[in-house]
Design a protein around this motif. Structure first.
Motif, PDB file in Angstrom:
ATOM      1  N   VAL A   6     -24.556   8.903   4.872  1.00  0.00           N
ATOM      2  CA  VAL A   6     -24.147   7.525   5.191  1.00  0.00           C
ATOM      3  C   VAL A   6     -23.819   7.375   6.682  1.00  0.00           C
ATOM      4  O   VAL A   6     -24.155   6.367   7.307  1.00  0.00           O
ATOM      5  N   ASP A   7     -23.197   8.397   7.278  1.00  0.00           N
ATOM      6  CA  ASP A   7     -22.732   8.258   8.665  1.00  0.00           C
ATOM      7  C   ASP A   7     -23.860   8.059   9.674  1.00  0.00           C
ATOM      8  O   ASP A   7     -23.706   7.290  10.615  1.00  0.00           O
ATOM      9  N   ASP A   8     -24.990   8.756   9.511  1.00  0.00           N
ATOM     10  CA  ASP A   8     -26.061   8.596  10.504  1.00  0.00           C
ATOM     11  C   ASP A   8     -27.379   8.117   9.897  1.00  0.00           C
ATOM     12  O   ASP A   8     -28.373   7.989  10.596  1.00  0.00           O
ATOM     13  N   GLY A   9     -27.397   7.857   8.609  1.00  0.00           N
ATOM     14  CA  GLY A   9     -28.607   7.332   7.978  1.00  0.00           C
ATOM     15  C   GLY A   9     -29.693   8.382   7.776  1.00  0.00           C
ATOM     16  O   GLY A   9     -30.805   8.060   7.340  1.00  0.00           O
ATOM     17  N   VAL A  65     -24.792  20.918   1.379  1.00  0.00           N
ATOM     18  CA  VAL A  65     -25.278  19.734   2.094  1.00  0.00           C
ATOM     19  C   VAL A  65     -24.261  19.367   3.169  1.00  0.00           C
ATOM     20  O   VAL A  65     -23.070  19.278   2.883  1.00  0.00           O
ATOM     21  N   ASN A  66     -24.734  19.190   4.398  1.00  0.00           N
ATOM     22  CA  ASN A  66     -23.817  18.833   5.477  1.00  0.00           C
ATOM     23  C   ASN A  66     -23.637  17.321   5.547  1.00  0.00           C
ATOM     24  O   ASN A  66     -24.371  16.623   6.240  1.00  0.00           O
ATOM     25  N   SER A  67     -22.681  16.836   4.812  1.00  0.00           N
ATOM     26  CA  SER A  67     -22.418  15.398   4.798  1.00  0.00           C
ATOM     27  C   SER A  67     -21.017  15.169   4.249  1.00  0.00           C
ATOM     28  O   SER A  67     -20.553  15.900   3.376  1.00  0.00           O
ATOM     29  N   ASP A  68     -20.344  14.172   4.779  1.00  0.00           N
ATOM     30  CA  ASP A  68     -19.042  13.812   4.228  1.00  0.00           C
ATOM     31  C   ASP A  68     -19.166  12.664   3.237  1.00  0.00           C
ATOM     32  O   ASP A  68     -18.257  12.383   2.468  1.00  0.00           O
ATOM     33  N   ARG A  69     -20.291  11.984   3.339  1.00  0.00           N
ATOM     34  CA  ARG A  69     -20.470  10.794   2.505  1.00  0.00           C
ATOM     35  C   ARG A  69     -21.971  10.631   2.266  1.00  0.00           C
ATOM     36  O   ARG A  69     -22.732  10.443   3.212  1.00  0.00           O
TER      37      ARG A  69
END
Ligand SMILES: [Zn+2]
Length: 452
Positions: free
Chosen positions: A60-63, A91-95
């Motif tokens: 979500v943060d960078d699309g 997976v490298n993502s917070d959201r």
């Protein structure tokens, strides 16, 4: 590195063009409803996701697209050391956002996501639950598509068109008014009865789609803002003033006569022994010694004007009198404790003369017209109690029972679904705008106008 950044920018530009083209293609279509975020679950340690078409997972943060999947692929999403894991890969993502891969172009026939065996329109966002362990899943979708789901759960295709339209406007207004209620948790509304029960894309039918289309963007407004459009299944003959249930007095949520007498939820009954009642109260922490009486004003035809009942007769306060003290409960507390459909009920304490089941059940519910064969408890036996109205004594005789004779299902504030159904069915030559008359009956002094 620079090349990568450039590629991303180019991708972003291309995406923008696609979106722009998409927008121009559907420009002639009606205004899309605003998005809404519905909390599906919090503190989850495993979420299963799939789709009936190709879908992708986006950061979500960078699309950035984190993964692309074909129809039927199953994603097992979990947490490992604070990081998301999809099918065992970190997976490298917070959201993350899980979304159908192709932009939607055919209304109502687009791809659906399946999250823990329930199908959803729109996308689903997943992030770590704030202030607790586990994950939160949020369904992000156009408000009107959320309304499809809410209506689908409570209306069948046989429901009259004008009642469906009225309820569509009610649910839309409710969602607009309460949007942001769960802001601290990262969503607008939850999917339980705390807000409105929602189970995704389920039991929708063409009548619901048409009703939402026909009332597109319309909301109930008071002082130019959407109203707290509470709704319930069946009021039991009269709706309730909001302050009797929610503490706040809304000028448009006043008790009015209802037309739900033919509803299957209009009348209910419950019987309980004084011992069971005492046990439940004590289990909930109320201590008053042996139960000797129950105090509640007798229900009379509404509008009522007594302190322990609301205008419809719903119980605001009921008092249990014991040998060592009293316990005063709100209507909501006793409803919850005894799992009752509503707080609108009468209390009778009686000792059946003979066979309890045949005698009481047959005449029960017609107390005003039939004689119930009972031994009334002796009025002077307790000694400590006065005989003021509203006192229902417990005599302690064998087989004694407390009867609750109740009406309606739900809190009784605002829109009565079964009352609206009857209004629509009984209307003589209802025009296509008759739903507005239904709405103005249940919501006093409101305006019905376009909100989007
Ligand atoms: Zn809620």
């Amino acid at each position: 590195m620079k090349g990568q950044v450039w590629t991303k920018r180019l991708a972003g530009l291309l995406l923008g063009l696609v979106l722009f083209c998409g927008t121009s293609v559907v420009a002639a279509a009606p205004v899309a409803s605003p998005p809404i975020r519905i909390g599906l679950m919090t503190q989850q340690f495993g979420i299963l996701a799939s789709s009936n078409g190709g879908f992708q997972v986006v950061n979500v943060d960078d699309g950035k697209i984190l993964g692309e999947f074909t129809a039927g692929a199953k994603l097992r999403i979990g947490l490992r050391e604070g990081k998301f894991v999809i099918n065992n890969a970190i997976v490298n993502s917070d959201r993350m956002r899980i979304e159908p891969q192709k932009p939607k172009n055919i209304e109502r026939e687009d791809r659906l996501l399946e999250i823990n065996n329930r199908r959803y329109r729109g996308a689903v966002e997943i992030f770590r639950t704030q202030g607790a362990a586990g994950m939160t899943a949020v369904n992000v979708l156009p408000l009107d598509e959320y309304v499809y789901g809410v209506l689908g759960l409570s209306l069948t295709p046989e429901w009259p068109e004008q009642a469906v339209k009225a309820q569509a406007v009610v649910v839309r207004s409710f969602a607009l008014y309460h949007s942001g209620k769960h802001k601290n948790e990262g969503f607008d509304l939850c999917d339980t009865g705390d807000c409105l029960v929602y189970e995704g894309q389920t039991q929708e039918n063409p009548k619901i789609w048409q009703a939402i289309e026909a009332t597109r963007g319309l909301a109930l407004l008071y002082q130019n803002y959407p109203v707290a459009a509470y709704l319930h299944l069946s009021s039991g003959g009269y709706t309730e003033n909001s302050e009797s249930v929610f503490a706040k007095a809304y000028p448009y949520l006043r008790g009015v006569p209802d037309f739900d007498q033919t509803s299957p939820y209009f009348r209910w009954q419950k019987r309980i022994t004084p011992q069971e009642l005492e046990g439940l109260l004590k289990g909930a922490g109320y201590n008053f010694g042996a139960l000797t009486a129950i105090e509640i004003s007798r229900r009379t035809p509404p509008p009522m004007n007594v302190s322990d009942r609301g205008v419809s007769g719903r119980i605001r306060m009921i008092t249990f009198i014991g040998k060592d003290g009293i316990a005063a409960l709100t209507g909501e507390q006793i409803q919850k404790l005894l799992s009752l459909p509503s707080t609108l009920f009468d209390v009778t304490v009686a000792v059946p003369l003979s066979n309890i089941d045949s005698n009481i059940t047959d005449s029960y519910g017609d107390r005003d017209t039939k004689q119930i064969q009972i031994n009334l408890p002796p009025s002077a036996s307790a000694g400590l109690l006065t005989d003021r109205p509203g006192i229902h004594r417990i005599s302690g005789k064998p087989n004694e029972l407390v009867f609750l004779e109740g009406f309606g299902w739900g809190h009784g504030v605002g829109f009565s679904q079964w009352g609206a159904k009857t209004m629509a069915e009984k209307a003589i030559n209802p025009g296509s705008d008759y739903y507005m008359s239904i709405l103005k009956h249940y919501f006093q002094g409101v305006r019905i106008d376009k909100w989007y």
